[in-house]
Write an enzyme that holds these catalytic residues in place. Structure first.
Site, PDB file in Angstrom:
ATOM      1  N   SER A  25      36.049   7.803  45.818  1.00 59.44           N
ATOM      2  CA  SER A  25      34.116   7.561  46.279  1.00 59.44           C
ATOM      3  C   SER A  25      33.915   6.291  46.675  1.00 59.44           C
ATOM      4  CB  SER A  25      33.575   8.240  44.802  1.00 59.44           C
ATOM      5  OG  SER A  25      32.131   8.424  45.045  1.00 59.44           O
ATOM      6  N   ASN A  26      32.907   5.735  45.664  1.00 61.86           N
ATOM      7  CA  ASN A  26      32.253   4.423  45.881  1.00 61.86           C
ATOM      8  C   ASN A  26      31.851   4.218  44.842  1.00 61.86           C
ATOM      9  OD1 ASN A  26      30.033   4.577  46.463  1.00 61.86           O
ATOM     10  ND2 ASN A  26      30.463   6.353  48.331  1.00 61.86           N
ATOM     11  N   HIS A  27      31.257   3.023  43.750  1.00 61.02           N
ATOM     12  CA  HIS A  27      30.650   2.418  42.844  1.00 61.02           C
ATOM     13  C   HIS A  27      28.902   2.443  42.893  1.00 61.02           C
ATOM     14  CE1 HIS A  27      33.906   0.559  41.607  1.00 61.02           C
ATOM     15  NE2 HIS A  27      34.294  -0.382  43.203  1.00 61.02           N
TER      16      HIS A  27
END
Ligand code: PMT
Length: 396
Positions: A202-204
């Site tokens: 995923s990412n932030h």
């Protein structure tokens, strides 16, 4: 925003104290008007101490002030009555003006928001619904009570919504309807791609930027759908939220929702790749694959750009770390977007997670505008102003 907070007699009066605080946190100057019954639930001193002003409740006070209710109503940008009892609803609906609160509401020429809250059968009673209908007809905003346990111990509809919801209702009521009649789709948050039942890619992204855009669109009167990846934020007031997890789910939900959209804003941070194989059991430390094979996800913005109608405004985002303008312009052209909002991780206070952003808006006609660092809600307002100007063809 100069706000009159009216409090009537009900257990939910304690929540009005929090509403007062939330209004102030958002820059409002608040004056409180109480009915006599409200004072049986929460002391006048609490409201006067927190607002910094005497509570207005005595219509006949001999304090030398002329028509205090009229002055207060003229001063206000918004009036919110929370909780609004069945008794006050009835007075407002029928014109029975026998206390300071009703007199202030009747004198107001600004938006009025009412939050009815009462016990189960009182709320169910046809007279309550008839009164609410009459008040809607006067142009007042009625925020429906929520369902849950009531003070009586009964379970049902009647609870006053949380202060955050009422705050949003007040903002929505005072915001000019510059997107009225338009259908808007916003995407927000990350996508999450499972590797096994425990791990994921995923990412932030926290969703803050996209949620601010959706909230502002709804405040401005657009019929707004928010397609959201997994985030910790509540659905913005007045927005239809579709929750998804993966890029493919976001692709399906967004393309479907965008069919009749006038504006689509792709703020989500979509994973470009996903693991080729998702294990059904946890990958054990000792037999972890040395290499994880990835396959590309659909590019949602690219697909929307291919099928774009001339009446639709397609807005992409670009999150870059280097050669920012060139890369953003290339995304704008390649994906057939009308506008791209660029944020660079090299700018302090921009991008993931925080409450602020710094962006440059680029349009397909060569226009370029940099917006200085501001809160994500302020940036959302400015982005919508630019989209509206673009649609009018007055882009600088
Ligand atoms: O959520 P926050 O914590 O508030 O952070 C906000 C944000 C940094 C996530 C936001 O401001 C932002 O920049 N969003 C876009 C991030 C991104 O994915 O940028 P990109 O340059 O990789 O993608 C370009 C555009 O293509 C984006 O509109 C993206 O939604 C879209 N895209 C990308 C990949 C893909 N498979 N499908 C897409 O539609």
């Amino acid at each position: 925003m100069k706000t009159v907070l009216g409090v009537t007699g009900g257990v939910a009066a304690y929540k009005a104290v929090y509403l007062l605080r939330r209004l102030q946190d958002n820059g409002a100057d608040v004056r409180v008007v109480m009915t006599e019954s409200a004072k049986k639930f929460v002391g006048e001193l609490t409201f006067s101490a927190l607002s910094g002003h005497a509570v207005f409740s005595e219509l006949w006070a001999a304090n030398g002030e002329r028509s205090a209710h009229v002055q207060l109503a003229n001063w206000a940008d918004a009036v919110v009555v929370a909780p609004c009892s069945a008794n006050t609803l009835a007075k407002l609906a029928t014109g029975l003006c026998d206390n300071a609160l009703v007199a202030t509401v009747f004198s107001a020429h600004c938006p009025v928001v009412l939050a009815p809250a009462m016990d189960l059968e009182m709320y169910r009673h046809p007279s309550t619904h008839r009164n609410m209908e009459i008040l809607r007809g006067y142009g007042y905003t009625l925020v429906e009570p929520e369902t849950g346990y009531l003070a009586s111990g009964l379970l049902g509809q009647g609870r006053m919504p949380e202060p955050e919801t009422l705050l949003e209702a007040v903002f929505a009521a005072v915001t000019p309807k510059s997107l009225a009649g338009l259908r808007v789709v916003v995407t927000a948050g990350p996508t999450v791609e499972a590797l096994d039942p425990v791990r994921f890619l995923s990412n932030h992204s926290t969703g803050k930027m996209g949620y601010a855009l959706a909230a502002e669109a709804a405040r401005r009167g657009a019929r707004t759908t928010l397609v959201s990846g997994p985030v910790q934020l509540p659905a913005p007031y007045g927005v239809e939220r579709l929750c998804v997890t993966t890029a493919r789910q976001m692709f399906d939900a967004t393309t479907k929702a965008s069919v009749d959209a006038d504006v689509v804003v792709k703020c989500a941070a979509v994973a470009d790749f996903r693991p080729a194989n998702v294990r059904t059991t946890k990958i054990k430390k000792n037999d972890a694959p040395p290499v994880i094979e990835l396959v590309p996800n659909p590019d949602i913005l690219l697909e929307l750009g291919k099928n774009k109608k001339t009446s639709t405004t397609l807005v992409g985002f670009a999150l870059e770390t280097d050669d920012e303008i060139t890369r953003a312009l290339s995304k704008l052209r390649q994906k057939n977007a009308d506008l791209v909002v660029l944020n660079s991780l090299r700018d302090e206070g921009a991008g993931f997670g925080g409450d602020s952003n710094v962006v440059t808006i680029l349009d397909k006609h060569g226009g370029q505008k940099r917006l200085a660092k501001a809160s994500k809600s302020e940036i959302a307002k400015q982005i919508w102003n630019h989209i509206i100007e673009y649609r009018k063809g007055t882009w600088a």
